[in-house]
Design an enzyme around this catalytic site. Structure first.
Site, PDB file in Angstrom:
ATOM      1  N   ASP A 230       0.736  -2.797   9.238  1.00  0.00           N
ATOM      2  CA  ASP A 230       0.732  -1.830   8.516  1.00  0.00           C
ATOM      3  C   ASP A 230      -0.041  -0.989   8.970  1.00  0.00           C
ATOM      4  OD1 ASP A 230       0.118  -0.770   5.312  1.00  0.00           O
ATOM      5  OD2 ASP A 230      -2.066  -1.183   5.863  1.00  0.00           O
ATOM      6  N   GLU A 292       4.383   0.738  10.999  1.00  0.00           N
ATOM      7  CA  GLU A 292       4.636   1.683   9.319  1.00  0.00           C
ATOM      8  C   GLU A 292       4.252   2.869   9.945  1.00  0.00           C
ATOM      9  OE1 GLU A 292       1.914   2.463   6.653  1.00  0.00           O
ATOM     10  OE2 GLU A 292       3.063   2.664   5.345  1.00  0.00           O
TER      11      GLU A 292
HETATM   12  C1  GLC Z   1       0.083   1.250   3.666  1.00  0.00           C
HETATM   13  C2  GLC Z   1       1.114   0.169   2.537  1.00  0.00           C
HETATM   14  C3  GLC Z   1       0.226   1.261   1.276  1.00  0.00           C
HETATM   15  C4  GLC Z   1      -1.047   1.137   1.361  1.00  0.00           C
HETATM   16  C5  GLC Z   1      -1.950   1.323   2.805  1.00  0.00           C
HETATM   17  C6  GLC Z   1      -3.320   0.815   3.027  1.00  0.00           C
HETATM   18  O1  GLC Z   1       0.374   2.662   4.213  1.00  0.00           O
HETATM   19  O2  GLC Z   1       2.222   0.980   2.512  1.00  0.00           O
HETATM   20  O3  GLC Z   1       0.946   0.659  -0.020  1.00  0.00           O
HETATM   21  O4  GLC Z   1      -1.999   1.279   0.863  1.00  0.00           O
HETATM   22  O5  GLC Z   1      -1.322   1.011   3.954  1.00  0.00           O
HETATM   23  O6  GLC Z   1      -3.341  -0.525   3.716  1.00  0.00           O
END
Ligand code: GLC
Length: 574
Positions: A230, A292
């Site tokens: 993440d 991500e």
């Molecule tokens: C990422 C997740 C999202 C979350 C953010 C903070 O972007 O996909 O849902 O709010 O991280 O952890």
């Protein structure tokens, strides 16, 4: 004449020599592809997939009870968004314990059962690893904030204010307002790129790194096949605390727009990715890392693979995900770029996830949405990439945005209302059938409402309809698995100047048939023709193998194929 004995001796001599000669050749056989290269990954938001205990929230036993559905659909792995204990401020992305399961979702024993039941169906489990920050309720942070001299003080980013009442600099949280939160108990500010309740870990501290790598080991030991990392780009901040450049205008929270120059995409993230890769590589079975990382261009995206392919195997391609309109030229350009990425890495595409407006709404024109859903499915599942699906996209689930501020669950929707209504819309419960709560839960009230469209768009109804979106996904997934060209073939764009139809060839790596894909991204019929001679293919016709709407022709001439509005044409070329 050669006697039998001599013939026998010659035979043995010949066999030995050939064995010797063949050996080195056999040793040079390329290693088989890692599993993730041919996998289709399915994202599950555990709160919303299946409730097994009637509390209105999805849970792990609910997921386990739906594994047969997932197997039948034809996916290979599930990525489950955070299931760890959490105060649920950011619905799990605020982790208070990395090595357990939130009681609302079940227990570690339920998790183990999910892994083993999934394994029986050849489905792998991928964890969501929230690395940028913890919850402010995590024991590490509670210790860190307890005093300036606590051994864990440096596990987070603590700084003095610029002056009394003033944060250290102008850095802003992505979720609104200053990224610094004053803590009166020690008179310092802590840094949070996301919510106030999500303090950033200090990745410059070697103890933090070791603690987090031990989390990877904990779950690998329990049998998971990888991690979705993440928010990886925000792990580091400028130690000099320079102010970020201010841009014109204001955001949904009323803050000035800002360029996250000193808080995003700092080069040090690659060192951490390499270290994590070493940890997962020390386990058998090719565990995968998925990042991500919303990278602005192909060169930044390619960096995520690592200079020596030693970082992330599957960086999510947000450029493709964010095209946001049906544009053949734009998709052609982006697919070309990533397929030929300088690192030679495997492309990883998706269109929907728990942070994005669902693709049914985003690409739909309000009239042909179901047909466009099939078009997008074909784009996702026929290119050369590892695709990722988001639960419900296979039945054409739509985004259901709350109509009143008081119904909003996602804090960014509460803070940003009405400009930013949050992400509840794409997180509504999975629609299984036409019964109460769409078969998701027996509770009187579910955590987010089931939209009225569930009466028509649900698994049970679509299973019965041969022309449903669900059955089209199933056909595509089965084809992708069984067809060598779609599985292993190269990707080459065709008809590069066509403004409406995105066409490409998946060339069989061996001597078998190749596959031609033509996707009409316009609202009018389009006639296309193909000359495949430069690929060594001299055929004059192609055999439709999967089309939408249906094309019953036994063969079509490559010199003129008419594709209906938003039509999908997938054909074999011998
Ligand atoms: C990422 C997740 C999202 C979350 C953010 C903070 O972007 O996909 O849902 O709010 O991280 O952890």
């Amino acid at each position: 004449m050669v006697t039998t004995t001599r013939r026998f001796a010659i035979f043995w001599l010949f066999s030995l020599v050939s064995l010797f000669l063949l050996r080195p050749a056999a040793a040079q056989q390329p290693a088989p592809d890692p599993w993730w290269k041919h996998a289709v990954i399915y994202e599950i938001y555990p709160r919303s997939f299946q409730d097994s205990n009637g509390d209105g929230l999805g849970d792990l036993n609910g997921i386990t009870s739906r594994l047969d559905y997932l197997h039948d659909l034809g996916i290979d792995a599930i990525w489950i968004t955070p299931l760890y204990p959490s105060p649920q401020v950011d619905f799990g992305y605020d982790v208070s314990d990395y090595v357990s399961v939130d009681p609302a979702y079940g227990t570690l024993a339920d998790f183990d059962r999910l892994v083993s039941e999934a394994k029986k169906r050849n489905i792998r489990i991928i964890m969501d690893f929230v690395i940028n920050h913890t919850s402010d309720k995590h024991a590490w942070f509670l210790e860190s904030r307890s005093s300036r001299t606590n051994p864990k003080r440096d596990w987070y980013i603590w700084r003095d204010g610029k002056a009394p009442g003033q944060p250290p600099n102008n850095w802003l949280s992505l979720f609104g307002h200053s990224a610094w939160q004053f803590d009166s108990s020690t008179n310092q500010y802590y840094y949070h790129f996301f919510y106030v309740q999500q303090p950033d870990l200090n990745w410059r501290n070697p103890q933090v790194r070791q603690a987090m790598y031990n989390v990877l080991r904990f779950w690998l030991d329990r049998g998971v096949s990888g991690f979705r990392l993440d928010a990886v780009t925000t792990l580091f901040e400028d130690p000099g605390l320079h102010d970020d450049p201010i841009l014109p205008g204001k955001n949904a929270y009323g803050d000035p727009n800002i360029q996250h120059k000193y808080t995003d995409n700092l080069p040090q993230i690659h060192e951490v990715l390499r270290e994590m890769r070493k940890v997962v590589d020390s386990y058998p079975g090719n565990p995968v890392l998925i990042s991500e990382a919303d990278q602005p261009n192909i060169s930044e995206l390619a960096k995520m693979y690592g200079a020596h392919n030693d970082e992330v195997q599957l960086p999510m391609d947000f450029q493709v995900a964010d095209v946001n309109r049906l544009s053949a030229p734009q998709f052609r350009k982006l697919l070309d770029e990533v397929v030929n990425n300088p690192a030679g890495g495997q492309p990883h595409y998706f269109f929907s996830n728990h942070d994005q407006v669902r693709q049914w709404d985003r690409y739909g024109d309000g009239v042909h949405n179901d047909q466009i859903a099939k078009l997008m499915a074909a784009l996702l599942l026929t290119t050369r990439a590892t695709p990722q699906l988001y639960y419900g996209e296979e039945i054409g689930m739509r985004t259901t945005i709350p109509e009143r501020k008081e119904d909003v669950q996602d804090p960014i929707g509460i803070l940003g209302w009405p400009q930013e209504k949050g992400r509840d819309g794409e997180r509504t419960p999975m629609q299984w059938d036409a019964s109460k709560n769409a078969g998701f839960s027996a509770a009187a009230k579910t955590w987010l409402p089931v939209p009225p469209s569930a009466a028509q768009y649900n698994v049970a109804a679509e299973q019965k309809d041969p022309h449903s979106i669900l059955n089209f996904y199933k056909l595509l997934l089965a084809l992708r698995r069984s067809n060598a060209a779609l599985r292993d073939g190269g990707y080459a764009a065709l008809n590069r100047d066509d403004a409406s139809v995105l066409s490409f060839l998946r060339k069989n790596p061996g001597t078998g048939g190749s596959v031609l894909v033509a996707l009409n991204m316009s609202a009018s019929p389009q006639t296309v023709s193909f000359d495949l001679a430069s690929f060594g293919l001299h055929e004059k016709s192609a055999i439709p193998i999967l089309t939408a709407p249906e094309n019953a022709a036994a063969a079509v001439s490559l010199s003129g194929i008419t594709i209906p509005p938003f039509g999908v044409f997938i054909a074999a070329v011998r």
